[in-house]
Design a protein around this motif. Structure first.
Motif, PDB file in Angstrom:
ATOM      1  N   HIS A 112      46.561  -2.586  19.984  1.00  0.00           N
ATOM      2  CA  HIS A 112      45.225  -2.528  19.394  1.00  0.00           C
ATOM      3  C   HIS A 112      45.256  -3.248  18.041  1.00  0.00           C
ATOM      4  CE1 HIS A 112      43.272   0.912  21.866  1.00  0.00           C
ATOM      5  NE2 HIS A 112      44.281   0.392  22.548  1.00  0.00           N
ATOM      6  N   ASP A 135      44.801  -5.346  23.649  1.00  0.00           N
ATOM      7  CA  ASP A 135      44.006  -4.507  24.540  1.00  0.00           C
ATOM      8  C   ASP A 135      42.641  -4.178  23.952  1.00  0.00           C
ATOM      9  OD1 ASP A 135      46.039  -4.330  26.505  1.00  0.00           O
ATOM     10  OD2 ASP A 135      47.042  -2.771  25.333  1.00  0.00           O
ATOM     11  N   ALA A 136      42.561  -3.999  22.633  1.00  0.00           N
ATOM     12  CA  ALA A 136      41.286  -3.662  22.002  1.00  0.00           C
ATOM     13  C   ALA A 136      41.279  -4.193  20.569  1.00  0.00           C
ATOM     14  CB  ALA A 136      41.060  -2.156  22.000  1.00  0.00           C
ATOM     15  N   TYR A 138      39.139  -4.158  16.836  1.00  0.00           N
ATOM     16  CA  TYR A 138      38.170  -3.441  16.002  1.00  0.00           C
ATOM     17  C   TYR A 138      37.849  -4.318  14.793  1.00  0.00           C
ATOM     18  CZ  TYR A 138      40.227   0.072  18.977  1.00  0.00           C
ATOM     19  OH  TYR A 138      40.695   0.736  20.077  1.00  0.00           O
ATOM     20  N   VAL A 155      34.483  -6.929  21.714  1.00  0.00           N
ATOM     21  CA  VAL A 155      35.176  -6.239  20.624  1.00  0.00           C
ATOM     22  C   VAL A 155      34.271  -5.147  20.050  1.00  0.00           C
ATOM     23  CG1 VAL A 155      36.448  -8.351  20.075  1.00  0.00           C
ATOM     24  CG2 VAL A 155      34.358  -7.799  18.799  1.00  0.00           C
ATOM     25  N   HIS A 156      34.852  -4.292  19.220  1.00  0.00           N
ATOM     26  CA  HIS A 156      34.106  -3.210  18.579  1.00  0.00           C
ATOM     27  C   HIS A 156      33.857  -3.558  17.106  1.00  0.00           C
ATOM     28  CE1 HIS A 156      35.141  -0.580  22.001  1.00  0.00           C
ATOM     29  NE2 HIS A 156      36.354  -1.096  21.902  1.00  0.00           N
ATOM     30  N   SER A 367      40.810   6.008  23.496  1.00  0.00           N
ATOM     31  CA  SER A 367      41.252   5.038  24.512  1.00  0.00           C
ATOM     32  C   SER A 367      42.618   5.389  25.057  1.00  0.00           C
ATOM     33  CB  SER A 367      41.280   3.629  23.914  1.00  0.00           C
ATOM     34  OG  SER A 367      42.327   3.519  22.970  1.00  0.00           O
TER      35      SER A 367
END
Length: 373
Positions: A112, A135-136, A138, A155-156, A367
């Protein structure tokens, strides 16, 4: 859960510490091992390596230290293997972190990223590597979500953690602060010359060249936590100059204006509503290389977020005594200051309010838990 966090400089240490606090609130069994600094160490967990041990600025400095950097990468991989974390969290510091991420993903670790690499500034080709290895993501800048979407990567946007860092700090008593640091009654012009030795050396001399032209003000150098006073001492030759280490936010809260080296500090200064001139001067070779690959209209985060010139940027040859004096005089003018204050409030609205650290921590924690259920 076991978290492995990698941050690489003072700003990463700040944001990493707040993320760690938020993770510990969510996960009472959190076991955190990290690369960072004093703030992350105070938050809890096990420090692997301090960011002071691996600070290199610019292309030429990186080239001269390739062997040392390679050794750090090798050591980091081995430390991750020994620790076997449930998740690895990368914070900014893309040159180092993306190399580790490629290896980590291939070895089936969850990856992440908090605070996106500035792929919107240069080398957009890195997006494909990010999509492959992370994977993610932010993000903390409002335009980044739309930017990544153009490349098919969701994306966040969690908000900007500086909002939290500033809002959560207690207000200081100005009189007590001035007395404690032997500051007089004159209004303060803060000097933020950066955190690395190379940039401080380039920036501080030109900033201090204005001291004798502004006798009604006192100049105060904001010392970086990564540097000792002995490094700054040779630059301080006038009586009207003070030095305060590791108290940048407190200093900004009582300053009338600031001269700021481009970087996170430009945004911090804006959030404290301090009129500023943004300064940038790099090694000539590094600057010309960067100019070829960076396609942005602006270098300061303030102007990039607002997508227009809010604060003046003096870059490379334009950063000289004559122009810097003119721009400092301008931001001390009442009309200019009033417009800057209005722009700064608009900037703060664009950043999305409080809660970035908690938002990111919640998404990371959920998550991992969801994937285990």
């Amino acid at each position: 859960m076991k978290y492995y966090i990698i941050a690489g400089e003072a700003s990463g240490d700040l944001h990493g510490s707040n993320l760690m606090k938020a993770l510990i609130k969510l996960d009472a069994k959190a076991h955190i091992r990290f690369w960072g600094g004093d703030l992350m160490q105070a938050a809890g967990g096990e420090l692997v390596m301090h960011y002071k041990e691996r600070q290199f600025m610019g292309f030429t400095e990186v080239i001269f230290n390739l062997r040392k950097i390679s050794g750090h990468i090798k050591f980091c991989k081995k430390d991750i293997e020994d620790f076997q974390p449930d998740i690895i969290i990368f914070i900014d510091n893309s040159g180092f972190n993306l190399r580790i991420a490629k290896w980590a993903k291939a070895h089936h670790f969850k990856t992440h990223y908090y605070i996106s690499p500035q792929v919107w500034a240069s080398r957009a080709s890195r997006i494909e590597k990010i999509k492959r290895d992370i994977d993610a993501m932010y993000c903390i800048l409002p335009f980044e979500k739309a930017f990544y979407k153009k490349y098919g990567y969701d994306v966040h946007f969690v908000g900007h953690p500086l909002i939290d860092a500033i809002a959560d700090r207690p207000q200081i008593d100005e009189n007590e602060f001035r007395q404690a640091h032997q500051l007089g009654a004159k209004p303060i012009i803060a000097l933020l010359p950066g955190s690395r030795k190379q940039e401080i050396s380039k920036m501080l001399s030109i900033m201090l060249s204005l001291v004798d032209d502004f006798e009604d003000y006192q100049f105060v150098i904001a010392g970086a936590p990564s540097q000792d006073f002995d490094f700054y001492k040779p630059f301080i030759k006038q009586d009207n100059v003070s030095f305060i280490s590791n108290k940048t936010y407190d200093l900004l809260s009582i300053s009338n204006a600031a001269l700021v080296t481009s970087g996170t500090a430009t945004l911090e200064t804006a959030l404290y509503k301090v009129p500023q001139v943004v300064c940038y001067k790099a090694n000539a070779i590094s600057y010309h290389i960067a100019k070829r690959i960076i396609t942005l209209k602006f270098i300061s985060l303030v102007n990039l977020i607002m997508d227009r010139e809010v604060v003046t940027e003096l870059i490379q040859g334009d950063l000289n005594k004559k122009q810097l004096k003119r721009e400092l005089m301008a931001i001390l003018d009442t009309d200019k200051r009033e417009q800057l204050f209005l722009d700064y409030y608009e900037l703060e609205e664009k950043l999305g309010g409080k809660g970035a650290s908690e938002n990111a921590a919640k998404l990371i924690y959920e998550s991992t838990n969801n994937s285990e259920n």
